[in-house]
Design a protein around this motif. Structure first.
Motif, PDB file in Angstrom:
ATOM      1  N   VAL A  93      -8.454  -2.328   4.059  1.00 27.37           N
ATOM      2  CA  VAL A  93      -7.275  -1.716   3.124  1.00 27.37           C
ATOM      3  C   VAL A  93      -7.418  -2.216   1.895  1.00 27.37           C
ATOM      4  O   VAL A  93      -7.077  -1.414   0.922  1.00 27.37           O
ATOM      5  CB  VAL A  93      -5.901  -2.375   3.862  1.00 27.37           C
ATOM      6  CG1 VAL A  93      -4.707  -1.922   3.112  1.00 27.37           C
ATOM      7  CG2 VAL A  93      -5.789  -1.568   5.326  1.00 27.37           C
ATOM      8  N   THR A  94      -7.317  -3.440   1.637  1.00 22.14           N
ATOM      9  CA  THR A  94      -7.274  -4.199   0.342  1.00 22.14           C
ATOM     10  C   THR A  94      -8.580  -4.374  -0.370  1.00 22.14           C
ATOM     11  O   THR A  94      -8.610  -4.690  -1.563  1.00 22.14           O
ATOM     12  CB  THR A  94      -6.639  -5.578   0.387  1.00 22.14           C
ATOM     13  OG1 THR A  94      -7.463  -6.486   1.089  1.00 22.14           O
ATOM     14  CG2 THR A  94      -5.350  -5.418   1.192  1.00 22.14           C
ATOM     15  N   GLN A  97       0.891  -1.406  -0.008  1.00 23.96           N
ATOM     16  CA  GLN A  97      -0.076   0.075   0.136  1.00 23.96           C
ATOM     17  C   GLN A  97       0.701   1.309   0.142  1.00 23.96           C
ATOM     18  O   GLN A  97       0.520   2.288  -0.667  1.00 23.96           O
ATOM     19  CB  GLN A  97      -0.876  -0.093   1.206  1.00 23.96           C
ATOM     20  CG  GLN A  97      -1.923  -1.273   1.273  1.00 23.96           C
ATOM     21  CD  GLN A  97      -2.710  -1.588   0.195  1.00 23.96           C
ATOM     22  OE1 GLN A  97      -3.162  -0.639  -0.600  1.00 23.96           O
ATOM     23  NE2 GLN A  97      -2.895  -2.914  -0.119  1.00 23.96           N
TER      24      GLN A  97
END
Length: 356
Positions: free
Chosen positions: A168-169, A112
């Motif tokens: 997050v993903t 990220q």
């Protein structure tokens, strides 16, 4: 004239073997060897190996044994610090999910933020050691059983692993990091293979044996090893003679964190991605390998060699069932039987060795 009385002369006892009571009798070398906590698991490992050697002919091939040792090493690397913690009188139920937490941290941070993967590896190490420190600090600070503290950690990490990964993903797994800077170098350290006699051997096998030798040296040859046995046997008595009980217990939990980091890095660089829901149930395998290896749940007894054989038994069963062509659904049942059998054998051997 009076005669002087001559002193009585004591008759020396007849030559022969001296009588010894039960307290002073010396046990034979064989009995002293049998009394070691790792002998029972060694016998169990030999029995399991011979069983699958007969039941599963592919086990006799070098490539199959390399695969068995690899499976054993992924268990054994974590079983070693878990065993040391158990010798110190505690155990960690969060060890399985902590492995995934470490891998997720390294993967998401590197991907990220588009960093070199070594940055993620280092941060993951800090996070893993921090989890171990927090578990140990809470145990010594509150006086609560480590079962309760680490059960809470287990549930927290399990939820955080899933929730943060999705946040997050947008998925339950991390992104592929195989094309990122530093990946090849990290893979060489944590997940590479070597060709030995035409057989591919994983580097984790060598790490496993190295860590086992190091742990054995620490337990038998260092002050820290004496501290570990002392706090596991009786922490109040250990504190009375100057043993730093709190430091020892916290550092043992941090060793478990280090093991979780190492195994997590191996999983990450072996598969390039990590599933956030994995790791649940692995802590029971690590603890079982340590128990089979002769470590007592009550603490104060055990070795680093025993869990090596315990992990080998698990790897042998896990792959042996596949090579034998049996239904893999029986794996956990077989492990349960093996655990009970090994513990009973170990108990019988020790009772036989200590019987006068």
């Amino acid at each position: 004239m009076s005669q002087q009385a001559q002193p009585a002369v004591a008759t020396p006892p007849a030559p022969g073997p001296k009588e010894k009571d039960g307290r002073t009798a010396q046990r034979s070398l064989a009995l002293r060897i049998l009394a070691r906590p790792d002998v029972g698991v060694f016998l169990g490992a030999v029995a399991v190996y011979v069983f699958f050697l007969v039941a599963a002919p592919p086990v006799r091939e070098a490539a199959s044994m390399a695969n068995i040792l690899y499976q054993s090493s992924t268990i054994g690397i974590m079983a070693l610090p878990v065993a040391l913690l158990m010798i110190g009188g505690e155990f960690d139920l969060s060890a399985g999910v902590a492995v995934i937490t470490s891998a997720l941290t390294a993967a998401m941070l590197s991907y990220q933020l588009t960093l070199n993967v070594w940055a993620g590896v280092i941060v993951a190490l800090v996070v893993s050691l921090g989890i171990g420190f927090l578990n140990g600090w809470l145990v010594v600070r509150t006086g609560l059983p480590s079962f309760l503290i680490t059960l809470g950690s287990f549930l927290i990490l399990q939820g955080v692993n899933l929730a943060v990964t999705k946040l997050v993903t947008g998925n339950v797994a991390t992104d592929d990091i195989s094309n990122m800077d530093g990946f090849d170098q990290a893979k060489a350290v944590f997940a590479s293979s070597f060709d030995i006699g035409g057989v591919q051997v994983k580097i984790t096998i060598f790490w496993w044996l190295f860590f086992a030798a190091l742990a054995t040296w620490v337990l038998l040859r260092t002050r820290y090893g004496n501290w570990t046995f002392a706090v596991g046997g009786n922490k109040d008595s250990a504190r009375a003679v100057g043993v730093p009980v709190n430091f020892t217990k916290i550092s043992l939990f941090m060793l478990v964190g280090f093991g979780a980091w190492f195994v997590g890095m191996h999983q990450l660089f072996s598969f390039n991605t990590v599933q956030s829901g994995e790791g649940v149930g692995q802590e029971l395998i690590y603890i079982s390998a340590a128990v089979i290896g002769g470590c007592l749940l009550t603490g104060g007894a055990g070795s680093a060699v025993g869990p090596v054989f315990g992990a080998f038994m698990f790897g042998m069963v896990q792959q042996g069932i596949v090579y034998a062509g049996w239904n893999p659904d029986w794996f956990k049942a077989f492990l349960g039987v093996m655990l009970l059998g090994a513990v009973m054998i170990n108990l019988w051997v020790q009772r036989t060795a200590t019987r006068r």
